[in-house]
Write an enzyme that holds these catalytic residues in place. Structure first.
Site, PDB file in Angstrom:
ATOM      1  N   ASP A 197       2.377   2.991   3.056  1.00 46.75           N
ATOM      2  CA  ASP A 197       1.234   3.892   3.009  1.00 46.75           C
ATOM      3  C   ASP A 197       1.774   5.619   2.810  1.00 46.75           C
ATOM      4  O   ASP A 197       1.708   6.170   3.030  1.00 46.75           O
ATOM      5  CB  ASP A 197       0.630   4.619   4.053  1.00 46.75           C
ATOM      6  CG  ASP A 197      -1.273   5.806   4.732  1.00 46.75           C
ATOM      7  OD1 ASP A 197      -1.254   5.476   3.493  1.00 46.75           O
ATOM      8  OD2 ASP A 197      -1.213   5.776   4.910  1.00 46.75           O
ATOM      9  N   HIS A 242       0.791  -0.631  -0.073  1.00 44.81           N
ATOM     10  CA  HIS A 242      -0.341  -0.178   0.514  1.00 44.81           C
ATOM     11  C   HIS A 242       1.650   1.243   0.076  1.00 44.81           C
ATOM     12  O   HIS A 242       1.414   1.185   0.877  1.00 44.81           O
ATOM     13  CB  HIS A 242      -0.770   0.358   0.745  1.00 44.81           C
ATOM     14  CG  HIS A 242      -2.190   1.090   0.806  1.00 44.81           C
ATOM     15  ND1 HIS A 242      -3.412   0.602   0.614  1.00 44.81           N
ATOM     16  CD2 HIS A 242      -2.224   2.528   0.884  1.00 44.81           C
ATOM     17  CE1 HIS A 242      -3.936   1.915   0.814  1.00 44.81           C
ATOM     18  NE2 HIS A 242      -2.916   2.445   0.877  1.00 44.81           N
ATOM     19  N   HIS A 288       1.580   5.459  -2.632  1.00 38.87           N
ATOM     20  CA  HIS A 288       0.652   5.852  -3.310  1.00 38.87           C
ATOM     21  C   HIS A 288       2.038   7.578  -4.218  1.00 38.87           C
ATOM     22  O   HIS A 288       3.146   6.688  -3.645  1.00 38.87           O
ATOM     23  CB  HIS A 288      -0.322   7.180  -2.923  1.00 38.87           C
ATOM     24  CG  HIS A 288      -1.022   7.027  -1.807  1.00 38.87           C
ATOM     25  ND1 HIS A 288      -2.268   5.910  -2.122  1.00 38.87           N
ATOM     26  CD2 HIS A 288      -1.248   6.588  -0.534  1.00 38.87           C
ATOM     27  CE1 HIS A 288      -3.242   5.335  -1.344  1.00 38.87           C
ATOM     28  NE2 HIS A 288      -1.915   5.790   0.138  1.00 38.87           N
ATOM     29  N   ARG A 293     -10.664   0.540  -5.636  1.00 37.17           N
ATOM     30  CA  ARG A 293     -10.733   1.367  -3.773  1.00 37.17           C
ATOM     31  C   ARG A 293     -11.861   2.154  -3.853  1.00 37.17           C
ATOM     32  O   ARG A 293     -12.175   2.743  -4.459  1.00 37.17           O
ATOM     33  CB  ARG A 293      -9.178   1.961  -3.911  1.00 37.17           C
ATOM     34  CG  ARG A 293      -9.789   1.604  -2.127  1.00 37.17           C
ATOM     35  CD  ARG A 293      -7.987   2.947  -1.951  1.00 37.17           C
ATOM     36  NE  ARG A 293      -8.003   3.181  -0.675  1.00 37.17           N
ATOM     37  CZ  ARG A 293      -7.617   4.243   0.131  1.00 37.17           C
ATOM     38  NH1 ARG A 293      -6.979   4.990  -0.745  1.00 37.17           N
ATOM     39  NH2 ARG A 293      -6.872   3.456   1.210  1.00 37.17           N
TER      40      ARG A 293
END
Length: 286
Positions: free
Chosen positions: A232, A16, A18, A109
């Site tokens: 994250d 996970h 971004h 998501r």
């Protein structure tokens, strides 16, 4: 960033993270739900190389609205190093989902948090699920603890593989017990996985986030074959101190104390869940 305290197994995956930008190529759209910092794939790659992470799952963020070009570009550049998770609206068409699938996207998501638009409509969920089910995509669910309790039955009824982001972000001082009970029940269904990520978002004590370890360890022990770990990065919408990724990475040894448990958490589970051993199925074209 501090140095990590131990080497990670070959094939370790950050399940996970971004990316944002680079903004000169992928400017932020007007329909974004927040304004992120520039954090392109090149910087993510350097972080992973330093931590000893070989694979990653890049989760599209609403900081880029519905513009998946940064994700598609990273998937192409990564040449198999990455898988992707998309954010889709009810208006999405099968041809677009097929294009994303060919690029290496394997999940959709749904955000339930208010600052990301709130809970998705039933119409949107039905439309997206109808398109992704034939491709064996998973669904990622981003909730807080209160939303997990509210939407537990809806999540349980989803007829594709589900992963709960950030351990469902429980309130350690209020609804931890109820959340733990629901998460264990969902894990027992055999269709739900949990990302043991977001310790910095859950902790009440702050770094090094030891107050989150008992909860995360209990989930890993309950269903070791259905847990994943994610950094994250780059930690958007954080109030206060920015997390050190090496500190977050070092928590893995406390959450999964044995080598066998870490091998499952970091390598075996994400390899199977995100289909890393499958080759891309066709041309992409971002």
């Amino acid at each position: 960033m501090a140095a990590v305290s131990r080497a990670w197994p070959a094939g370790a995956c950050d399940a996970h993270c971004h990316i944002f930008g680079p903004f000169d190529r992928f400017p932020l759209p007007d329909d974004r739900s927040f304004t992120p910092p520039e954090a392109p794939e090149t910087v993510l790659r350097r972080l992973h190389d330093r931590l000893g992470i070989d694979r990653a799952v890049i989760v599209h963020s609403q900081g880029h609205g519905r513009d998946h070009r940064p994700l598609l570009d990273a998937l192409a550049v990564g040449e198999g190093r990455y898988r992707g998770v998309a954010v889709l609206g009810a208006e999405v068409r099968a041809a677009e989902v097929a294009r994303l699938d060919a690029a290496g996207v394997c999940g959709a998501r749904f955000n339930f948090l208010a600052h990301l638009g709130g809970a998705p409509s039933a119409e949107r969920m039905r439309a997206v699920l109808a398109l992704v089910r034939p491709l064996d995509w998973h669904v990622a669910i981003h909730v807080t603890g209160a939303d997990l309790i509210r939407y537990a039955e809806l999540i349980a009824a989803i007829e594709v593989r589900v992963v709960i982001d950030h351990m469902a972000r429980p309130d350690l001082g209020r609804n931890l017990g109820a959340c733990q009970e629901i998460l264990c029940r969902l894990l027992d269904s055999g269709r739900v996985w949990i990302k043991l990520s977001g310790a910095d978002r859950i902790s009440r004590e702050g770094a090094p986030y030891h107050d989150v370890v008992p909860f995360a360890r209990s989930l890993a022990a309950h269903a070791p074959e259905r847990v994943l770990w994610g950094s994250d990065w780059p930690h958007v919408n954080i109030k206060g101190h920015m997390p050190d990724d090496a500190v977050l990475a070092d928590l893995v040894a406390e959450i999964a104390p044995s080598e066998t448990a870490r091998q499952r958490l970091l390598v075996d589970n994400p390899s199977a869940f995100f289909r890393f051993d499958e080759s891309r199925r066709g041309p992409v074209g971002a």
